[in-house]
Design an enzyme around this catalytic site. Structure first.
Site, PDB file in Angstrom:
ATOM      1  NE  ARG A 237      39.209  40.416  42.741  1.00 53.77           N
ATOM      2  CZ  ARG A 237      40.373  41.050  42.719  1.00 53.77           C
ATOM      3  NH1 ARG A 237      40.927  41.403  43.973  1.00 53.77           N
ATOM      4  NH2 ARG A 237      42.080  40.046  42.098  1.00 53.77           N
TER       5      ARG A 237
ATOM      6  CE  LYS B   4      51.637  39.535  38.910  1.00 51.70           C
ATOM      7  NZ  LYS B   4      50.394  38.154  39.024  1.00 51.70           N
TER       8      LYS B   4
ATOM      9  NE  ARG C  90      47.019  34.690  39.441  1.00 50.99           N
ATOM     10  CZ  ARG C  90      45.992  35.361  39.479  1.00 50.99           C
ATOM     11  NH1 ARG C  90      44.563  34.811  38.257  1.00 50.99           N
ATOM     12  NH2 ARG C  90      45.728  36.953  39.311  1.00 50.99           N
TER      13      ARG C  90
ATOM     14  CG  ASP D 269      50.052  35.098  39.279  1.00 43.40           C
ATOM     15  OD1 ASP D 269      49.912  36.008  38.934  1.00 43.40           O
ATOM     16  OD2 ASP D 269      49.693  34.612  40.716  1.00 43.40           O
TER      17      ASP D 269
ATOM     18  CB  THR E 186      49.659  42.847  48.497  1.00 42.02           C
ATOM     19  OG1 THR E 186      50.159  41.506  49.470  1.00 42.02           O
ATOM     20  CG2 THR E 186      50.085  41.935  46.972  1.00 42.02           C
TER      21      THR E 186
HETATM   22  N1  LIG Z   1      49.405  43.906  39.965  1.00 42.58           N
HETATM   23  C1  LIG Z   1      48.694  43.323  40.748  1.00 42.58           C
HETATM   24  O1  LIG Z   1      48.824  42.822  42.276  1.00 42.58           O
HETATM   25  C2  LIG Z   1      48.005  41.852  40.238  1.00 42.58           C
HETATM   26  C3  LIG Z   1      46.995  41.116  41.076  1.00 42.58           C
HETATM   27  C4  LIG Z   1      45.890  40.133  41.109  1.00 42.58           C
HETATM   28  C5  LIG Z   1      46.048  39.996  38.978  1.00 42.58           C
HETATM   29  N2  LIG Z   1      46.958  40.836  38.123  1.00 42.58           N
HETATM   30  C6  LIG Z   1      46.973  40.853  36.820  1.00 42.58           C
HETATM   31  O2  LIG Z   1      45.826  40.854  36.181  1.00 42.58           O
HETATM   32  C7  LIG Z   1      45.578  40.081  35.243  1.00 42.58           C
HETATM   33  C8  LIG Z   1      44.185  39.284  35.500  1.00 42.58           C
HETATM   34  O3  LIG Z   1      44.226  38.710  36.432  1.00 42.58           O
HETATM   35  P1  LIG Z   1      42.822  38.187  36.958  1.00 42.58           P
HETATM   36  O4  LIG Z   1      43.365  37.134  38.559  1.00 42.58           O
HETATM   37  O5  LIG Z   1      42.389  39.757  37.315  1.00 42.58           O
HETATM   38  O6  LIG Z   1      41.975  37.156  36.727  1.00 42.58           O
HETATM   39  P2  LIG Z   1      40.981  36.623  35.632  1.00 42.58           P
HETATM   40  O7  LIG Z   1      39.729  37.360  36.385  1.00 42.58           O
HETATM   41  O8  LIG Z   1      40.634  35.801  35.408  1.00 42.58           O
HETATM   42  O9  LIG Z   1      40.710  37.927  33.691  1.00 42.58           O
HETATM   43  C9  LIG Z   1      41.319  37.156  32.988  1.00 42.58           C
HETATM   44  C10 LIG Z   1      40.999  38.730  31.931  1.00 42.58           C
HETATM   45  O10 LIG Z   1      42.003  37.633  30.057  1.00 42.58           O
HETATM   46  C11 LIG Z   1      40.751  37.190  29.766  1.00 42.58           C
HETATM   47  N3  LIG Z   1      41.152  35.839  29.081  1.00 42.58           N
HETATM   48  C12 LIG Z   1      41.053  34.388  29.902  1.00 42.58           C
HETATM   49  N4  LIG Z   1      41.305  33.935  28.794  1.00 42.58           N
HETATM   50  C13 LIG Z   1      41.260  34.845  27.575  1.00 42.58           C
HETATM   51  C14 LIG Z   1      41.601  34.590  26.508  1.00 42.58           C
HETATM   52  N5  LIG Z   1      41.857  32.981  25.438  1.00 42.58           N
HETATM   53  N6  LIG Z   1      41.465  35.377  24.998  1.00 42.58           N
HETATM   54  C15 LIG Z   1      41.789  36.492  25.392  1.00 42.58           C
HETATM   55  N7  LIG Z   1      41.546  36.971  26.832  1.00 42.58           N
HETATM   56  C16 LIG Z   1      41.318  36.058  27.530  1.00 42.58           C
HETATM   57  C17 LIG Z   1      39.378  37.345  31.118  1.00 42.58           C
HETATM   58  O11 LIG Z   1      38.842  37.575  30.108  1.00 42.58           O
HETATM   59  P3  LIG Z   1      36.579  37.000  29.944  1.00 42.58           P
HETATM   60  O12 LIG Z   1      36.422  38.664  30.665  1.00 42.58           O
HETATM   61  O13 LIG Z   1      36.100  37.146  28.735  1.00 42.58           O
HETATM   62  O14 LIG Z   1      36.946  36.013  30.326  1.00 42.58           O
HETATM   63  C18 LIG Z   1      39.042  38.255  31.222  1.00 42.58           C
HETATM   64  O15 LIG Z   1      39.039  40.549  31.538  1.00 42.58           O
HETATM   65  C19 LIG Z   1      46.411  39.276  35.424  1.00 42.58           C
HETATM   66  O16 LIG Z   1      47.706  39.700  34.091  1.00 42.58           O
HETATM   67  C20 LIG Z   1      47.092  38.972  36.810  1.00 42.58           C
HETATM   68  O17 LIG Z   1      48.752  38.724  36.181  1.00 42.58           O
HETATM   69  C21 LIG Z   1      47.772  42.386  39.066  1.00 42.58           C
END
Ligand SMILES: NC(=O)c1ccc[n+]([C@@H]2O[C@H](COP(=O)([O-])OP(=O)(O)OC[C@H]3O[C@@H](n4cnc5c(N)ncnc54)[C@H](OP(=O)(O)O)[C@@H]3O)[C@@H](O)[C@H]2O)c1
Length: 361
Positions: A47, A125, A193, A205, A283
């Site tokens: 996104r 993060k 989370r 988080d 944000t």
């Molecule tokens: N900086 C910011 O403002 C911000 C905002 C939102 C999120 N984030 C960070 O971005 C990251 C992803 O968050 P999200 O909300 O986008 O989550 P998400 O869509 O669930 O993405 C998680 C990712 O990790 C992989 N994954 C899940 N379980 C796993 C496992 N057991 N082993 C290996 N890979 C695994 C998933 O793989 P698959 O695709 O294969 O399922 C996916 O690629 C987090 O670290 C979060 O803290 C940061």
């Protein structure tokens, strides 16, 4: 309420974004963008970050890797880049840097692997799940002379430079306290989370935001005096919490975090002369014009600031740091690393001191 408008002078805190590769090189020649490989086919990457990497003049998306080849290919098709297996991504010699958006429990491990492979790292993060893990990966980045930053986007918004300028001008007088909060509504039940083994929980988080803001504004040496958390009865996962902190000079701080609230993202600084409030502190959308509110005993001022795209600034700042080289010796990069570790130290302390209240969730 009486109100005036104005813009305090910003405090320069980041190498100028326009010195990033792909913007304006000093000799007029276009510098090469930083070539990214993305590790994780995450929702946030899809996104927000990957479209921004593709658009930012200083960065280029070369390849995406994930657990599922089909999902990686879907990302590759959308962004016009290669799909890769995870291990193979780190071996590509057409990649300068790795963007990691895996679950938090994997951040430290994969950041270390990427650094060992000679890649700069922009990791989501939190940088790790413990201070010890954060220290280890920071030491590795220093040893390898590579850039290591967390994608804490809010740190790149110039509204915090305006806050620092008001403090430096003495508008608040002696600082007495800081309050910061980042809370939002519940997420879908299957969200990462809510999985303790993947580094889930509100502290890692959401709590890291006001903790990092306290580190940014109050400086090093903060300690946690006490904390409370609402934890899920079934497995102890923290859904929300609060912590009390104190700085070495005696400024007190209160942070609140959670994902069982209406949305809130703010901080305030209260001094002997005035109180300053920053809403949408963590944000702000790219088009949002921040309004800082300064309230004195019998006078109030509002400072309406220009909108800024903090994600684009985060990427441009990272690219500028890579282009500058010498990350290990750079005081600027050292500050990024130190503040990342300091924040994780506070996370550890909150965990250690938290008095849990078990709730249904
Ligand atoms: N900086 C910011 O403002 C911000 C905002 C939102 C999120 N984030 C960070 O971005 C990251 C992803 O968050 P999200 O909300 O986008 O989550 P998400 O869509 O669930 O993405 C998680 C990712 O990790 C992989 N994954 C899940 N379980 C796993 C496992 N057991 N082993 C290996 N890979 C695994 C998933 O793989 P698959 O695709 O294969 O399922 C996916 O690629 C987090 O670290 C979060 O803290 C940061």
């Amino acid at each position: 309420m009486p109100a005036q408008r104005g813009t305090p002078a910003p405090r320069p805190s980041e190498p100028a974004a326009d010195s990033a590769p792909g913007r304006a090189a000093a000799d007029g020649a276009e510098e090469k963008p930083v070539r990214f490989g993305a590790l994780g086919t995450s929702s946030f990457g899809w996104r927000r970050v990957l479209p921004a990497i593709a658009l930012c003049p200083g960065t280029e998306l070369v390849a995406v890797a994930g657990r599922s080849p089909e999902r990686a290919q879907r990302f590759a098709d959308r962004f016009g880049c290669a799909a890769s297996a995870t291990e193979a991504l780190l071996e590509r010699d057409d990649i300068d840097a790795v963007y990691i958006s895996l679950p938090p429990s994997l951040h430290g491990e994969w950041a270390a692997r990427a650094l060992h492979a000679g890649k700069h790292v922009l990791v989501e993060k939190p940088i790790a799940t413990t201070a010890a893990e954060a220290r280890a990966v920071v030491a590795l980045a220093e040893d390898r002379d590579l850039v290591l930053r967390e994608n804490f986007m809010f740190l790149h918004h110039p509204q915090h430079d305006a806050v620092a300028a008001l403090i430096a001008e003495g508008r608040l007088g002696g600082l007495r306290s800081f309050r910061g909060a980042f809370c939002f509504p519940p997420l879908p039940a299957q969200d990462i989370r809510y999985v303790p083994g993947l580094g889930g929980g509100a502290l890692l988080d959401a709590g890291v935001y006001p903790l990092r803001a306290a580190v940014m504004l109050l400086g090093p040496g903060l300690r946690v005096a006490g904390a409370t958390t609402r934890v899920r009865h079934s497995d102890g996962l923290d859904l929300s919490g609060q912590a009390l902190l104190m700085s070495p000079s005696g400024v007190l701080a209160h942070v609140e975090f959670g994902f069982e609230h209406t949305y809130g993202s703010s901080y305030s600084l209260w001094g002997e002369r005035a109180k300053l409030t920053v809403d949408r502190a963590f944000t702000p959308p790219a088009g949002h014009q921040p309004v800082l509110e300064l309230v004195e005993q019998d006078h109030a001022e509002q400072f309406t600031l220009p909108a800024a795209d903090q994600l684009d600034r985060s990427l441009a700042g990272f690219a500028a740091a890579v282009a500058a080289g010498g990350a290990a010796a750079s005081p600027h990069e050292a500050r990024w690393r130190q503040e990342a570790v300091a924040t994780m130290d506070l996370v550890d302390q909150v965990r250690a001191r938290a008095v849990p209240v078990a709730v249904e969730g």
